[in-house]
Design a protein around this motif. Sequence first.
Motif, PDB file in Angstrom:
ATOM      1  N   UNK A  53      10.520   3.030   8.767  1.00 41.17           N
ATOM      2  CA  UNK A  53      11.460   2.534   7.757  1.00 41.17           C
ATOM      3  C   UNK A  53      11.194   3.268   6.440  1.00 41.17           C
ATOM      4  N   UNK A  54      11.977   2.966   5.408  1.00 36.52           N
ATOM      5  CA  UNK A  54      11.582   3.382   4.069  1.00 36.52           C
ATOM      6  C   UNK A  54      10.351   2.539   3.708  1.00 36.52           C
ATOM      7  N   UNK A  55       9.303   3.155   3.227  1.00 41.09           N
ATOM      8  CA  UNK A  55       8.187   2.330   2.736  1.00 41.09           C
ATOM      9  C   UNK A  55       8.482   1.858   1.311  1.00 41.09           C
ATOM     10  N   UNK A  56       7.519   1.163   0.673  1.00 41.05           N
ATOM     11  CA  UNK A  56       7.683   0.820  -0.744  1.00 41.05           C
ATOM     12  C   UNK A  56       8.060   2.101  -1.490  1.00 41.05           C
ATOM     13  N   UNK A  57       9.083   2.007  -2.315  1.00 39.62           N
ATOM     14  CA  UNK A  57       9.585   3.203  -2.996  1.00 39.62           C
ATOM     15  C   UNK A  57       8.515   3.829  -3.903  1.00 39.62           C
ATOM     16  N   UNK A  58       7.664   3.001  -4.484  1.00 36.83           N
ATOM     17  CA  UNK A  58       6.613   3.530  -5.378  1.00 36.83           C
ATOM     18  C   UNK A  58       5.292   3.768  -4.641  1.00 36.83           C
ATOM     19  N   UNK A  59       5.287   3.626  -3.308  1.00 31.27           N
ATOM     20  CA  UNK A  59       4.053   3.849  -2.532  1.00 31.27           C
ATOM     21  C   UNK A  59       3.534   2.522  -1.986  1.00 31.27           C
ATOM     22  N   UNK A  60       3.041   2.515  -0.748  1.00 29.60           N
ATOM     23  CA  UNK A  60       2.577   1.246  -0.153  1.00 29.60           C
ATOM     24  C   UNK A  60       1.346   0.738  -0.924  1.00 29.60           C
ATOM     25  N   UNK A  61       1.204  -0.597  -1.052  1.00 33.24           N
ATOM     26  CA  UNK A  61       0.114  -1.132  -1.886  1.00 33.24           C
ATOM     27  C   UNK A  61      -1.287  -0.601  -1.549  1.00 33.24           C
ATOM     28  N   UNK A  62      -1.684  -0.494  -0.256  1.00 34.20           N
ATOM     29  CA  UNK A  62      -3.056   0.008  -0.041  1.00 34.20           C
ATOM     30  C   UNK A  62      -3.252   1.435  -0.543  1.00 34.20           C
ATOM     31  N   UNK A  63      -2.205   2.234  -0.481  1.00 40.22           N
ATOM     32  CA  UNK A  63      -2.336   3.602  -0.986  1.00 40.22           C
ATOM     33  C   UNK A  63      -2.466   3.577  -2.510  1.00 40.22           C
ATOM     34  N   UNK A  64      -1.624   2.781  -3.161  1.00 39.68           N
ATOM     35  CA  UNK A  64      -1.725   2.738  -4.627  1.00 39.68           C
ATOM     36  C   UNK A  64      -3.069   2.153  -5.063  1.00 39.68           C
ATOM     37  N   UNK A  65      -3.605   1.200  -4.285  1.00 39.54           N
ATOM     38  CA  UNK A  65      -4.944   0.670  -4.621  1.00 39.54           C
ATOM     39  C   UNK A  65      -6.005   1.759  -4.512  1.00 39.54           C
ATOM     40  N   UNK A  66      -5.937   2.533  -3.440  1.00 37.60           N
ATOM     41  CA  UNK A  66      -6.948   3.589  -3.249  1.00 37.60           C
ATOM     42  C   UNK A  66      -6.831   4.680  -4.310  1.00 37.60           C
ATOM     43  N   UNK A  78      -0.279   1.273 -12.581  1.00 38.79           N
ATOM     44  CA  UNK A  78      -0.371   2.588 -13.253  1.00 38.79           C
ATOM     45  C   UNK A  78      -0.081   3.753 -12.307  1.00 38.79           C
ATOM     46  N   UNK A  79       0.261   3.433 -11.035  1.00 42.71           N
ATOM     47  CA  UNK A  79       0.368   4.502 -10.027  1.00 42.71           C
ATOM     48  C   UNK A  79       1.784   4.588  -9.451  1.00 42.71           C
ATOM     49  N   UNK A  80       2.312   5.779  -9.381  1.00 47.60           N
ATOM     50  CA  UNK A  80       3.547   6.044  -8.636  1.00 47.60           C
ATOM     51  C   UNK A  80       3.246   7.125  -7.603  1.00 47.60           C
ATOM     52  N   UNK A  81       3.533   6.823  -6.334  1.00 52.91           N
ATOM     53  CA  UNK A  81       3.338   7.815  -5.264  1.00 52.91           C
ATOM     54  C   UNK A  81       4.603   8.674  -5.176  1.00 52.91           C
ATOM     55  N   UNK A  82       4.414   9.980  -5.070  1.00 56.71           N
ATOM     56  CA  UNK A  82       5.539  10.925  -5.080  1.00 56.71           C
ATOM     57  C   UNK A  82       5.471  11.860  -3.870  1.00 56.71           C
ATOM     58  N   UNK A  83       6.513  12.661  -3.701  1.00 57.78           N
ATOM     59  CA  UNK A  83       6.514  13.659  -2.624  1.00 57.78           C
ATOM     60  C   UNK A  83       5.768  14.892  -3.143  1.00 57.78           C
ATOM     61  N   UNK A  84       4.474  14.865  -2.977  1.00 59.63           N
ATOM     62  CA  UNK A  84       3.621  15.942  -3.477  1.00 59.63           C
ATOM     63  C   UNK A  84       3.492  15.881  -4.985  1.00 59.63           C
TER      64      UNK A  84
END
Length: 373
Positions: A53-66, A78-84
């Motif tokens: 599916x589409x994941x969380x648009x700003x990045x899944x919580x465990x990834x943003x925590x790490x 304070x974290x936004x996950x991006x495409x590279x």
Amino acid sequence: MKFTPFDLEYTQSIWEQKVEFNLTESGVHPITLQELISDDAGLLDRLLRLEINYPHVNGIPPLRENIAALYEGAGTENVLVTVGAVEANHIIMQTLLEDGDELATLTPTYKQVWGIAANSNHAVKPFRLDPDKAWALDIEDLHRQVNEKTKIIALVNPNNPTGHILTSEEMNEIVAAADKVGAWILADEVYRGAERTQEQETPSFFGLYDKVLAVGSMSKAYGLPGLRVGWVVGPANTIEDLWRRHEYTAITAGMISNHLAAHALSEPVRPRLRTRARDYIKAGYPILKEWMDSQDGLFSHTPPQASAVTFIKYDLDINSTALMEKLCTEASVFVGAGDSFGMDKHIRIAFGQNKEVLDEAFSRIERTLDSLR
Ligand SMILES: Cc1ncc(COP(=O)(O)O)c(C=O)c1O
């Protein structure tokens, strides 16, 4: 308005799949999926049952925590996950730059934000790392190039292509220059964790000043460029603004990539990947150095403190792009042209590969160079 292509990535698009030896990859040799998930017996099964599916648009919580855990004082807001890291850099430029704003950028450098600013009609003011002082920051140049119009001071630390790590004094000078005119600092820190000459991880600019956007990535120190996962860490309200741009550009990074990146940055996987990268870097550099030393003074360079690349000055009467193309066509070896980083008469050679690969690539380069000496 005239469009300037992103020279380094453009030449990589052309050559990297055509040559036998690609020595332009500034991260280490990529890890396989099997090796990445080897220490979690249940992960493959969980991935097989994952809905794409589409994941969380700003990045899944465990990834943003790490990711947040890598920055003193940062939380998931304070974290936004991006495409590279490239998407992160791109949306930062789109969000912050307004008509008349200038970009001040370290040089030599990875010229992405430079090109974006130039292509959107913003003045670009480079300030340099000094080749005659082991790539130390030229502080006078920094202060000369930053002025009231400067909206962003961009830097790559550890630096690509030189491998220079800014000292704390140099970092403080950059913060002082930004603070004086209220500019943002765009700190591209994708080589953080890929140190060669020190155990300590390069400190982040995040936390040194309130207007810092620190960019990171899975591509370099973790050997996972194909995940296409990067991030920005910054003030929560600015992260929200960047998120609005991210919805326009990419919506989100991939679901599987989010989960694999979260795994890669978890304990104890992250230290394992960092050690793997450092082992490549520490083993590869002496092979390159020994070969360069045997070339009768053709090359001079300052040893890189971090990253899997070295920026090398050559003493030959040929332009760096012409030399790069000659090596691709005659030797089937691809190296970075100094022109791509804003400095001719240099080439950037990546050494994060196995010894057999490096030995063969260097002997092929040598045969082509012999015809030029
Ligand atoms: C300084 C710098 N920033 C960003 C990137 C791109 O990173 P990513 O693969 O995360 O988009 C590179 C790749 O070479 C780089 O050298």
